[in-house]
Design a protein around this motif. Structure first.
Motif, mmCIF file in Angstrom:
data_model
loop_
_atom_site.group_PDB
_atom_site.id
_atom_site.type_symbol
_atom_site.label_atom_id
_atom_site.label_comp_id
_atom_site.label_asym_id
_atom_site.label_seq_id
_atom_site.Cartn_x
_atom_site.Cartn_y
_atom_site.Cartn_z
ATOM 1 N N GLN A 150 0.828 -1.204 0.000
ATOM 2 C CA GLN A 150 0.000 0.000 0.000
ATOM 3 C C GLN A 150 0.864 1.257 0.000
ATOM 4 O O GLN A 150 0.558 2.238 -0.684
ATOM 5 C CB GLN A 150 -0.933 -0.006 1.213
ATOM 6 N N TYR A 151 1.946 1.247 0.772
ATOM 7 C CA TYR A 151 2.840 2.396 0.835
ATOM 8 C C TYR A 151 3.472 2.668 -0.533
ATOM 9 O O TYR A 151 3.514 3.809 -0.986
ATOM 10 C CB TYR A 151 3.911 2.160 1.898
ATOM 11 N N VAL A 152 3.945 1.592 -1.200
ATOM 12 C CA VAL A 152 4.563 1.760 -2.522
ATOM 13 C C VAL A 152 3.533 2.276 -3.515
ATOM 14 O O VAL A 152 3.819 3.161 -4.325
ATOM 15 C CB VAL A 152 5.198 0.427 -2.992
ATOM 16 N N TRP A 153 2.308 1.756 -3.444
ATOM 17 C CA TRP A 153 1.274 2.219 -4.374
ATOM 18 C C TRP A 153 0.910 3.687 -4.114
ATOM 19 O O TRP A 153 0.637 4.443 -5.044
ATOM 20 C CB TRP A 153 0.021 1.352 -4.301
ATOM 21 N N SER A 154 0.931 4.080 -2.850
ATOM 22 C CA SER A 154 0.649 5.490 -2.560
ATOM 23 C C SER A 154 1.741 6.389 -3.126
ATOM 24 O O SER A 154 1.463 7.473 -3.646
ATOM 25 C CB SER A 154 0.478 5.718 -1.058
ATOM 26 N N ILE A 155 2.990 5.943 -3.050
ATOM 27 C CA ILE A 155 4.088 6.711 -3.642
ATOM 28 C C ILE A 155 3.913 6.776 -5.153
ATOM 29 O O ILE A 155 4.067 7.840 -5.772
ATOM 30 C CB ILE A 155 5.451 6.102 -3.260
ATOM 31 N N VAL A 156 3.568 5.657 -5.768
ATOM 32 C CA VAL A 156 3.380 5.623 -7.214
ATOM 33 C C VAL A 156 2.246 6.572 -7.616
ATOM 34 O O VAL A 156 2.353 7.341 -8.588
ATOM 35 C CB VAL A 156 3.111 4.183 -7.696
ATOM 36 N N GLU A 157 1.144 6.579 -6.874
ATOM 37 C CA GLU A 157 0.015 7.459 -7.180
ATOM 38 C C GLU A 157 0.409 8.922 -7.035
ATOM 39 O O GLU A 157 0.029 9.781 -7.844
ATOM 40 C CB GLU A 157 -1.168 7.131 -6.270
ATOM 41 N N THR A 158 1.192 9.213 -5.989
ATOM 42 C CA THR A 158 1.642 10.589 -5.785
ATOM 43 C C THR A 158 2.510 11.035 -6.947
ATOM 44 O O THR A 158 2.364 12.159 -7.461
ATOM 45 C CB THR A 158 2.417 10.706 -4.460
ATOM 46 N N GLU B 208 2.480 9.869 -9.985
ATOM 47 C CA GLU B 208 1.632 10.013 -11.174
ATOM 48 C C GLU B 208 0.823 11.312 -11.137
ATOM 49 O O GLU B 208 0.662 11.981 -12.147
ATOM 50 C CB GLU B 208 0.692 8.812 -11.289
ATOM 51 N N GLU B 209 0.338 11.694 -9.946
ATOM 52 C CA GLU B 209 -0.416 12.952 -9.827
ATOM 53 C C GLU B 209 0.466 14.141 -10.128
ATOM 54 O O GLU B 209 0.067 15.089 -10.809
ATOM 55 C CB GLU B 209 -0.983 13.084 -8.416
ATOM 56 N N LYS B 210 1.691 14.118 -9.622
ATOM 57 C CA LYS B 210 2.612 15.231 -9.843
ATOM 58 C C LYS B 210 3.004 15.337 -11.299
ATOM 59 O O LYS B 210 3.144 16.445 -11.831
ATOM 60 C CB LYS B 210 3.849 15.077 -8.985
ATOM 61 N N THR B 211 3.216 14.148 -11.965
ATOM 62 C CA THR B 211 3.577 14.217 -13.374
ATOM 63 C C THR B 211 2.416 14.694 -14.212
ATOM 64 O O THR B 211 2.610 15.413 -15.187
ATOM 65 C CB THR B 211 4.036 12.828 -13.884
ATOM 66 N N ASP B 212 1.183 14.390 -13.848
ATOM 67 C CA ASP B 212 0.021 14.888 -14.575
ATOM 68 C C ASP B 212 -0.151 16.397 -14.362
ATOM 69 O O ASP B 212 -0.512 17.132 -15.265
ATOM 70 C CB ASP B 212 -1.263 14.168 -14.101
#
Length: 158
Positions: free
Chosen positions: A141-149, A151-155
């Protein structure tokens, strides 16, 4: 050279064979006449019985050999099994050792205590496994939250 040796041997073998002179015509006609006049030559009466007896003996010998072979295989298998039983290391814990009292009855308290200890050991192992699973899930879950963050920043930056 080898071919010549073989030919020489054949010649020597031909010379060694001592055949009587072939029949003359008169001797041959006399033999034919004698054979025609007298009955055919019969085999001895006991020949058939002897042949069947020898065949029966051969069958018995073959069966004895088969039985011996089977017994030898069984003995070798038993010896191998016993060797394996003696050579395989035995666990030092006596899992199936039942404590007996002086009267020859089973001491149930000690036996039940041993069973309880084993069950507690199994339970502790299960709890450690479940905690490890929870930690792995938390990491995921922690890794996925980092990945989502990320992705949000790159968008957002585009």
């Amino acid at each position: 050279m080898i071919h010549n040796i073989a030919e020489e041997r054949k010649k020597l073998n031909r010379q060694d064979v001592s055949l009587s002179d072939p029949f003359t015509d008169e001797a041959l006609f006399a033999l034919i006449g004698q054979t025609e006049e007298s009955a055919l030559i019969h085999a001895p009466a006991h020949l058939k019985e002897r042949v069947f007896f020898q065949l029966d003996e051969e069958r018995k010998k073959r069966k004895r050999r088969q039985l011996f072979s089977y017994r030898a295989k069984v003995l070798v298998g038993m010896a191998a099994a016993l060797t394996v039983l003696f050579l395989v290391p035995v666990d030092d814990r006596k899992m199936f050792d039942v404590p007996w009292t002086d009267q020859g009855t089973v001491d149930m308290d000690a036996w039940e205590q041993d069973i309880m200890e084993r069950q507690q050991d199994i339970d502790r192992t299960w709890m450690r496994y479940q905690k490890g699973q929870k930690r792995a899930e938390t990491r995921t879950q922690y890794v996925w939250s980092i990945v989502e963050t990320i992705e949000e920043k790159t968008d957002w930056e585009d």
